[in-house]
Design a protein around this motif. Structure first.
Motif, PDB file in Angstrom:
ATOM      1  N   HIS A 241      18.480  22.448 -45.824  1.00  0.00           N
ATOM      2  CA  HIS A 241      17.611  21.321 -46.168  1.00  0.00           C
ATOM      3  C   HIS A 241      16.681  21.003 -44.997  1.00  0.00           C
ATOM      4  O   HIS A 241      17.005  20.191 -44.134  1.00  0.00           O
ATOM      5  N   HIS A 275       9.828  18.726 -50.859  1.00  0.00           N
ATOM      6  CA  HIS A 275       9.969  17.917 -52.092  1.00  0.00           C
ATOM      7  C   HIS A 275       8.962  18.401 -53.126  1.00  0.00           C
ATOM      8  O   HIS A 275       7.752  18.315 -52.886  1.00  0.00           O
ATOM      9  N   GLU A 325      13.114  21.218 -52.593  1.00  0.00           N
ATOM     10  CA  GLU A 325      13.927  20.063 -52.967  1.00  0.00           C
ATOM     11  C   GLU A 325      13.267  19.510 -54.223  1.00  0.00           C
ATOM     12  O   GLU A 325      12.179  18.917 -54.149  1.00  0.00           O
ATOM     13  N   SER A 350      17.336  16.905 -56.469  1.00  0.00           N
ATOM     14  CA  SER A 350      17.491  15.562 -55.889  1.00  0.00           C
ATOM     15  C   SER A 350      17.172  14.485 -56.902  1.00  0.00           C
ATOM     16  O   SER A 350      16.125  14.526 -57.544  1.00  0.00           O
ATOM     17  N   HIS A 352      16.218  10.896 -56.633  1.00  0.00           N
ATOM     18  CA  HIS A 352      15.818   9.922 -55.608  1.00  0.00           C
ATOM     19  C   HIS A 352      15.681   8.506 -56.159  1.00  0.00           C
ATOM     20  O   HIS A 352      15.545   7.559 -55.391  1.00  0.00           O
ATOM     21  N   HIS A 390      22.148  15.417 -51.275  1.00  0.00           N
ATOM     22  CA  HIS A 390      22.653  14.051 -50.983  1.00  0.00           C
ATOM     23  C   HIS A 390      23.125  13.328 -52.246  1.00  0.00           C
ATOM     24  O   HIS A 390      22.513  12.347 -52.675  1.00  0.00           O
ATOM     25  N   ARG A 393      23.249   9.436 -52.282  1.00  0.00           N
ATOM     26  CA  ARG A 393      22.342   8.687 -51.420  1.00  0.00           C
ATOM     27  C   ARG A 393      21.768   7.446 -52.082  1.00  0.00           C
ATOM     28  O   ARG A 393      21.597   6.406 -51.436  1.00  0.00           O
ATOM     29  N   ASP A 451      18.439  17.787 -43.675  1.00  0.00           N
ATOM     30  CA  ASP A 451      17.333  16.985 -44.224  1.00  0.00           C
ATOM     31  C   ASP A 451      16.326  16.669 -43.105  1.00  0.00           C
ATOM     32  O   ASP A 451      15.851  15.541 -42.977  1.00  0.00           O
TER      33      ASP A 451
END
Ligand SMILES: [Fe+2]
Ligand SMILES: [Fe+2]
Ligand SMILES: [Fe+2]
Length: 490
Positions: A241, A275, A325, A350, A352, A390, A393, A451
């Motif tokens: 990452h 991303h 990602e 991910s 988010h 994550h 997260r 990350d």
């Protein structure tokens, strides 16, 4: 009384090319210092940090000023001593250290000794007298701090020392000093650890494996912990990452420097994982998650930079692994087009944002958020992603044991069912032993991710390796628990 000291010696920062054929990694020394400072602030939390001289390699004022900016980020009290490389301007950038510092019942004396030929030093009579004065009417611990190695006679192989060492050491013993803490000799020597005397020479931060020390004093009892900023190369760790200059949230991350640092920090490999949402949508749309209802076909703020990213990544893969990602839209679909999907070797998925968690804190229904997460993930995990980045997260405001009971088992079931690995990630959040153990018990593999948005973070798996230990495992278990996603394996 107990005192925890973080000791950093011989940083030797100098501007220059990253690749140098010398043991002293001068050009990355500012990054090393920043990495050490972050570990100290977040995980070690000492009562005091000491910087034992040779901050810069070339006496440069700009170099000293740059390092001071980093040192000012230390959350503990700090003593900074000059070394023989720090030049004339040291005290116009850093204040003169207090001669005596009392902290937690320990009295620390600082010395700036005069250099002698062949990189040795001499302590003045006045300074030796200070060693006696410090003991007068005081029965606590005494510590002598200096740049040059202060050592018991004939107890170390240090090629450097004091021309009047016998006098200094007599003062040390007669006044019952607990510890002499020095730098300068880059190899270092921990006499306390090898039961050879009350002296420690901290090894140079600027030389692999980039070590600093944590010293725990409890009365006269001293225990040292070596902290290495590089990962053990033999573990062949992969950082799955890592961001690039294409990240809106990148702080530096130029690709050539990133690759050089991955090698310096002992990684076997890293994956660039930008991303996807930032590569298809402009900054404001991304940050307000304006693309999530319509996903990849959202007309709002479209700004396709994917081609540029893939071009940059392809030019550097190998040695790196080409990844992304990938954001998840509100229907559980990966936010990505087919060409980019096909081009990437490692797909980190991910989540988010959740709609429920965008509400004001006092209106959030945590059970509704958990159910939304699981609903989203049931589709996303089946989409072909390799890793859930994550995993908890978005729930980081709540401790794992306050989360709805179905959340963690539900996530792990979906990962297991779809052959998706869980990322161990400590970037602005933590991964708990409880989560890790649930993964292990279910047979869900994990990957390590830093990350990284800043050079200092690349391959920094200090908390990851501690987590392994906290779960009762050792590094020899890593091959069994880590997913290896290289060469298209899953
Ligand atoms: Fe040095
Ligand atoms: Fe992320
Ligand atoms: Fe990320």
């Amino acid at each position: 009384m107990s005192l925890r000291i973080a000791a950093i010696a011989d940083i030797h920062y100098a501007e220059g090319p990253v690749h140098l054929p010398y043991a002293r990694r001068t050009a990355i020394a500012d990054i090393l210092l920043l990495r050490a400072i972050h570990r100290i602030n977040r995980f070690i939390q000492p009562d005091l940090t000491v910087i034992l001289g040779d901050l810069v390699d070339d006496g440069s004022r700009q170099g000293l000023e740059k390092l001071k900016e980093h040192i000012d980020k230390l959350e503990s009290p700090c003593i900074v001593l000059p070394g023989n490389h720090d030049g004339e301007e040291f005290f116009s950038v850093f204040p003169s250290p207090e001669e005596v510092v009392d902290i937690n019942g320990v009295r620390l004396l600082t010395f700036v000794d005069e250099e002698q030929p062949d990189y040795n030093a001499r302590r003045s009579d006045l300074d030796i007298a200070r060693m006696h004065e410090a003991r007068a009417g005081y029965d606590g611990q005494l510590v002598s701090l200096q740049h040059y190695p202060l050592l018991p006679p004939n107890a170390s192989e240090s090629p450097y020392g004091y021309t009047n060492n016998a006098d200094i050491w007599t003062a040390f013993e007669n006044n019952h000093f607990t510890l002499a803490l020095s730098g300068h000799w880059h190899t270092g020597d921990d006499l306390v650890a090898r039961k050879a005397g009350r002296a420690i020479v901290a090894p140079a931060l600027c030389e692999h494996p980039f070590t600093f020390l944590e010293i725990n004093m409890d009365g006269d009892d001293i225990k040292t912990i070596r902290h290495e900023l590089a990962m053990p190369r033999e573990l062949e760790l992969v950082d799955y990452h890592v961001h690039t200059p294409f990240a809106y949230c990148s702080q530096n991350m130029e690709v050539p420097i990133t690759l050089a640092l991955a090698d310096e920090f002992g990684l076997a490999q890293l994956a660039f994982t930008e991303h996807s949402g930032q590569l298809y949508f402009e900054r404001n749309t991304y940050w307000k998650a304006g693309f999530l209802d319509d996903g990849i076909n959202s007309p709002e703020g479209a700004d396709d930079r994917m081609g540029g990213y893939l071009e940059l990544a392809k030019a550097n893969c190998p040695p790196a692994i080409l990844g992304l990602e990938i954001d998840c839209d509100n229907s559980g679909n990966p936010v990505i087009r087919r060409d980019a999907w096909d081009a990437t070797e490692v797909k980190l998925g991910s989540i988010h944002w959740l709609k429920e968690l965008k509400k004001p804190d006092d209106e959030i229904d945590l059970q509704a958020a958990a159910d939304e997460m699981l609903g989203r993930l049931s589709k996303f995990a089946a989409s072909g992603i390799d890793v859930l980045a994550h995993p908890l997260r978005i729930f980081r405001k709540w401790p794992d044991d306050e989360l709805p009971a179905n959340l963690i088992p539900g996530i792990i079931d979906l990962l297991k069912k779809n052959g998706v690995a869980a990322e161990i990630n400590f970037h602005g959040q933590i991964t708990t032993p409880m989560f890790m153990n649930t993964c292990l018990n279910a047979g869900v593999k994990v990957v390590f991710g830093s990350d990284s948005h800043h050079y200092r973070e690349i391959g920094d798996f200090y908390p990851h390796l501690n987590l392994i230990r906290d779960c009762g495992l050792t590094c020899s278990d890593l091959p069994d628990i880590l997913a290896d996603l290289r060469n298209g394996e899953r």
